[in-house]
Enzyme design. Structure first.
Site, mmCIF file in Angstrom:
data_model
loop_
_atom_site.group_PDB
_atom_site.id
_atom_site.type_symbol
_atom_site.label_atom_id
_atom_site.label_comp_id
_atom_site.label_asym_id
_atom_site.label_seq_id
_atom_site.Cartn_x
_atom_site.Cartn_y
_atom_site.Cartn_z
ATOM 1 N N SER A 239 16.751 19.902 47.203
ATOM 2 C CA SER A 239 16.653 19.747 45.746
ATOM 3 C C SER A 239 17.146 18.373 45.294
ATOM 4 C CB SER A 239 17.414 20.861 45.030
ATOM 5 O OG SER A 239 18.735 20.974 45.502
ATOM 6 N N HIS A 269 16.306 27.173 51.278
ATOM 7 C CA HIS A 269 17.269 26.426 50.449
ATOM 8 C C HIS A 269 17.834 27.404 49.404
ATOM 9 C CE1 HIS A 269 19.239 23.133 48.574
ATOM 10 N NE2 HIS A 269 18.255 22.638 47.841
ATOM 11 N N HIS A 316 23.480 26.136 58.619
ATOM 12 C CA HIS A 316 23.400 25.007 57.689
ATOM 13 C C HIS A 316 22.951 23.762 58.442
ATOM 14 C CE1 HIS A 316 24.452 22.174 54.495
ATOM 15 N NE2 HIS A 316 24.341 23.223 53.697
ATOM 16 N N ARG A 325 32.534 26.729 49.929
ATOM 17 C CA ARG A 325 31.991 27.390 48.732
ATOM 18 C C ARG A 325 31.950 28.902 48.971
ATOM 19 N NH1 ARG A 325 26.430 24.223 48.307
ATOM 20 N NH2 ARG A 325 26.437 24.949 50.465
ATOM 21 N N ASP A 371 25.383 30.860 50.051
ATOM 22 C CA ASP A 371 24.522 31.950 49.594
ATOM 23 C C ASP A 371 24.916 33.313 50.155
ATOM 24 O OD1 ASP A 371 22.845 30.223 48.104
ATOM 25 O OD2 ASP A 371 22.016 29.524 49.988
HETATM 26 N N1 AMX Z 1 19.328 33.038 61.466
HETATM 27 C C1 AMX Z 1 18.476 32.924 62.518
HETATM 28 N N2 AMX Z 1 18.115 31.753 63.065
HETATM 29 C C2 AMX Z 1 18.677 30.648 62.561
HETATM 30 C C3 AMX Z 1 19.604 30.695 61.495
HETATM 31 C C4 AMX Z 1 19.915 31.952 60.929
HETATM 32 N N3 AMX Z 1 20.730 32.093 59.893
HETATM 33 N N4 AMX Z 1 19.985 29.437 61.201
HETATM 34 C C5 AMX Z 1 19.309 28.636 62.056
HETATM 35 N N5 AMX Z 1 18.512 29.375 62.864
HETATM 36 C C6 AMX Z 1 17.554 28.890 63.849
HETATM 37 C C7 AMX Z 1 16.536 27.999 63.168
HETATM 38 O O1 AMX Z 1 15.512 28.762 62.525
HETATM 39 C C8 AMX Z 1 16.029 27.176 64.313
HETATM 40 O O2 AMX Z 1 15.110 27.960 65.043
HETATM 41 P P1 AMX Z 1 13.796 27.290 65.736
HETATM 42 O O3 AMX Z 1 14.349 26.373 66.765
HETATM 43 O O4 AMX Z 1 13.067 28.463 66.283
HETATM 44 O O5 AMX Z 1 13.070 26.568 64.645
HETATM 45 C C9 AMX Z 1 17.288 26.990 65.168
HETATM 46 O O6 AMX Z 1 18.184 28.039 64.773
HETATM 47 C C10 AMX Z 1 17.975 25.667 64.939
HETATM 48 O O7 AMX Z 1 18.217 25.492 63.560
HETATM 49 P P2 AMX Z 1 19.465 24.638 63.033
HETATM 50 O O8 AMX Z 1 19.302 23.246 63.536
HETATM 51 O O9 AMX Z 1 20.726 25.335 63.337
HETATM 52 O O10 AMX Z 1 19.271 24.730 61.465
HETATM 53 P P3 AMX Z 1 18.393 23.806 60.520
HETATM 54 O O11 AMX Z 1 19.180 22.609 60.186
HETATM 55 O O12 AMX Z 1 17.028 23.587 61.083
HETATM 56 O O13 AMX Z 1 18.207 24.747 59.251
HETATM 57 C C11 AMX Z 1 18.957 26.336 57.648
HETATM 58 C C12 AMX Z 1 19.293 25.031 58.396
HETATM 59 C C13 AMX Z 1 20.004 26.532 56.557
HETATM 60 C C14 AMX Z 1 17.577 26.194 56.992
HETATM 61 C C15 AMX Z 1 18.991 27.506 58.660
HETATM 62 O O14 AMX Z 1 20.290 27.662 59.174
HETATM 63 C C16 AMX Z 1 18.523 28.814 58.047
HETATM 64 O O15 AMX Z 1 17.316 29.067 58.023
HETATM 65 N N6 AMX Z 1 19.485 29.665 57.526
HETATM 66 C C17 AMX Z 1 19.128 30.874 56.830
HETATM 67 C C18 AMX Z 1 18.644 30.550 55.425
HETATM 68 C C19 AMX Z 1 19.783 30.068 54.566
HETATM 69 O O16 AMX Z 1 20.863 30.644 54.522
HETATM 70 N N7 AMX Z 1 19.525 28.988 53.798
HETATM 71 C C20 AMX Z 1 20.497 28.490 52.807
HETATM 72 C C21 AMX Z 1 21.134 27.187 53.216
HETATM 73 C C22 AMX Z 1 22.066 26.679 52.130
HETATM 74 C C23 AMX Z 1 21.298 26.284 50.922
HETATM 75 O O17 AMX Z 1 20.550 25.313 50.946
HETATM 76 N N8 AMX Z 1 21.369 27.017 49.862
#
Ligand code: AMX
Length: 434
Positions: A239, A269, A316, A325, A371
């Site tokens: 964002s 996000h 994250h 947070r 979140d």
């Molecule tokens: N559950 C399952 N798998 C997860 C995970 C979770 N909570 N968090 C990361 N992973 C997976 C990723 O999908 C990725 O899988 P892939 O290799 O098959 O694509 C792998 O682990 C490596 O990811 P990463 O480098 O640890 O994370 P990232 O930087 O690519 O993504 C985020 C970060 C937040 C998008 C990811 O952790 C996620 O999808 N979390 C769940 C959604 C969430 O809580 N989002 C909110 C974030 C905060 C915000 O912006 N509000």
């Protein structure tokens, strides 16, 4: 206006300070690996942002202050209250903790613009009832672009050095209205279209709670805390980066914030807060509505992962520890709702899911983010419509992004335009690199 005076004094010295960095233009500051580019630019130091800094292990600092410090130092409406969110905006913009008088001057300035024009209501009402609240929120924001002082002044030929002034004015006008827009969407969609007028005696944060229809001093405090916690997370998140990118084309605040909200609306996000509570309640439903045991949570978490889905609220892109947070919200819950069964489930999830994610071996950060905790608090005070949660996040995030882009104009940062190459070229670059 006190804030404008403060910024007028600060900006010349910050422009001078930037010259020292510009003089280092040819110095190498980072090395970019193939995996970083293909992996969503993770960790590339390509943005500059002064409003906040996110340390992977410590979490966010707003202008150098941790969350507990901000909670302690910023002025508060009453002794036991959470601080005024507009005090945080002052801090983000100036780097200084404001006095209560300074915050109240800002509250007064905001009140001048805290009304909802009929045309915005018309735009919202013209949207189909099943529109997502974030689509409504973003649309209402961009609809107000016609009021932009920045565009007006640009058309009149303002100089680059003046651009921060209408950016500040537009930001105040927009921020003043965001709680009204959000509350209007909430009450139109979920509360039989019955609306609650603003209370001129309430602060910006407390008023939002009031217009939502939750007349509970605890909820007003929660709202203030929520608006502070979600405001700023440096400038690389989707964002904030979107807001910065759009504003870098000299698009005004309305375009920039509307676009930023579109990014916030993604499930990876800001929408994760809606997904998260859904996941928790589904988990409880699955076990007949009771607080599941840790073993049951573990199995449910594995089922989610094995079906190819993420566990919302965990992981994250930058953080490598529990999000402070999350901790601040957990402390609020421990104080006000320690025996709530959903909070107990949230606590049990916290004890189980990080281990599961570690064993799963994919997520680089197995710890909860903001979140994972926000939904249970809203739910407890009666705001139970999950798909509205990201709008709450959006009102708060607009504080951080406006502060960032006001400074973008004050410092005259250029249009953002990185270089792309074809996939084939990129492969050759990587093959020929060390
Ligand atoms: N559950 C399952 N798998 C997860 C995970 C979770 N909570 N968090 C990361 N992973 C997976 C990723 O999908 C990725 O899988 P892939 O290799 O098959 O694509 C792998 O682990 C490596 O990811 P990463 O480098 O640890 O994370 P990232 O930087 O690519 O993504 C985020 C970060 C937040 C998008 C990811 O952790 C996620 O999808 N979390 C769940 C959604 C969430 O809580 N989002 C909110 C974030 C905060 C915000 O912006 N509000």
């Amino acid at each position: 206006m006190l804030l404008k005076e403060k910024l007028s004094a600060l900006i010349p010295q910050e422009r001078e300070a930037l010259k020292e960095i510009k003089a280092l233009a040819d110095k190498k500051v980072d090395e970019v690996k193939c995996g970083q580019v293909i992996g969503g630019m993770r960790g590339c130091k390509v943005l500059v942002c002064d409003t906040s800094y996110l340390d992977p292990y410590e979490g966010i600092r707003f202008r150098g202050y941790t969350i507990p410090e901000v909670q302690k130092l910023l002025p508060k409406p009453g002794e036991n209250d959470e601080p005024y969110p507009l005090g945080l905006w002052w801090l983000l913009l100036t780097g200084e903790i404001p006095t209560k008088e300074e915050v109240l001057s800002l509250e007064e300035e905001f009140k001048k613009y805290a009304y909802l024009p009929q045309y915005v209501i018309d735009v919202l009402r013209a949207m189909p009832a099943d529109s997502h609240p974030m689509a409504m929120f973003s649309t209402a924001i961009v609809a107000m672009e016609r009021e932009s002082q920045f565009r007006k002044r640009y058309d009149e030929g303002m100089t680059k050095a003046e651009m921060w002034e209408p950016m500040l004015e537009d930001s105040i006008r927009l921020l003043a209205r965001l709680p009204l827009i959000a509350a209007y969407i909430y009450r139109r969609k979920y509360k039989e279209d019955v609306h609650i007028p603003a209370d001129p005696n309430e602060d910006w944060g407390g008023n939002f709670a009031h217009m939502m229809g939750v007349e509970n001093p605890e909820y007003k405090n929660l709202m203030r805390l929520y608006l502070i916690l979600h405001s700023d997370h440096e400038s690389g998140n989707v964002s904030a980066h979107t807001g910065h990118l759009v504003a870098s084309a000299l698009s005004d605040v309305y375009y920039a914030i509307s676009a930023a909200m579109d990014g916030l609306a993604g499930p990876l996000h800001g929408l994760a807060n809606q997904e998260c509570l859904k996941w928790i309640l589904n988990l409880m439903d699955h076990f007949g509505g009771r607080t599941p045991t840790k073993e049951e949570i573990e199995k449910y978490a594995w089922d989610t992962l094995n079906s190819g889905r993420v566990i919302p609220g965990y992981g994250h892109a930058v953080l490598r520890k529990t999000d402070p947070r999350y901790t601040a919200q957990r402390e609020f819950a421990l104080k006000y709702l320690p025996d709530d069964p959903i909070f107990k489930t949230v606590s049990n999830i916290y004890e189980v899911v990080p281990e599961v994610l570690k064993q799963h071996g994919k997520a680089k950060n197995p710890w909860p983010n903001v979140d994972a905790h926000s939904g249970v608090l809203q739910y407890y005070y009666g705001v139970r419509e999950f798909d509205f949660y990201t709008v709450l996040f959006g009102v708060s995030r607009a504080l951080g992004i406006t502060a960032q882009i006001i400074w973008d104009r004050a410092l005259g940062y250029p249009i953002e335009r990185p270089k792309s190459v074809t996939r084939q070229m990129f492969k050759e670059l990587a093959e020929n690199a060390e």
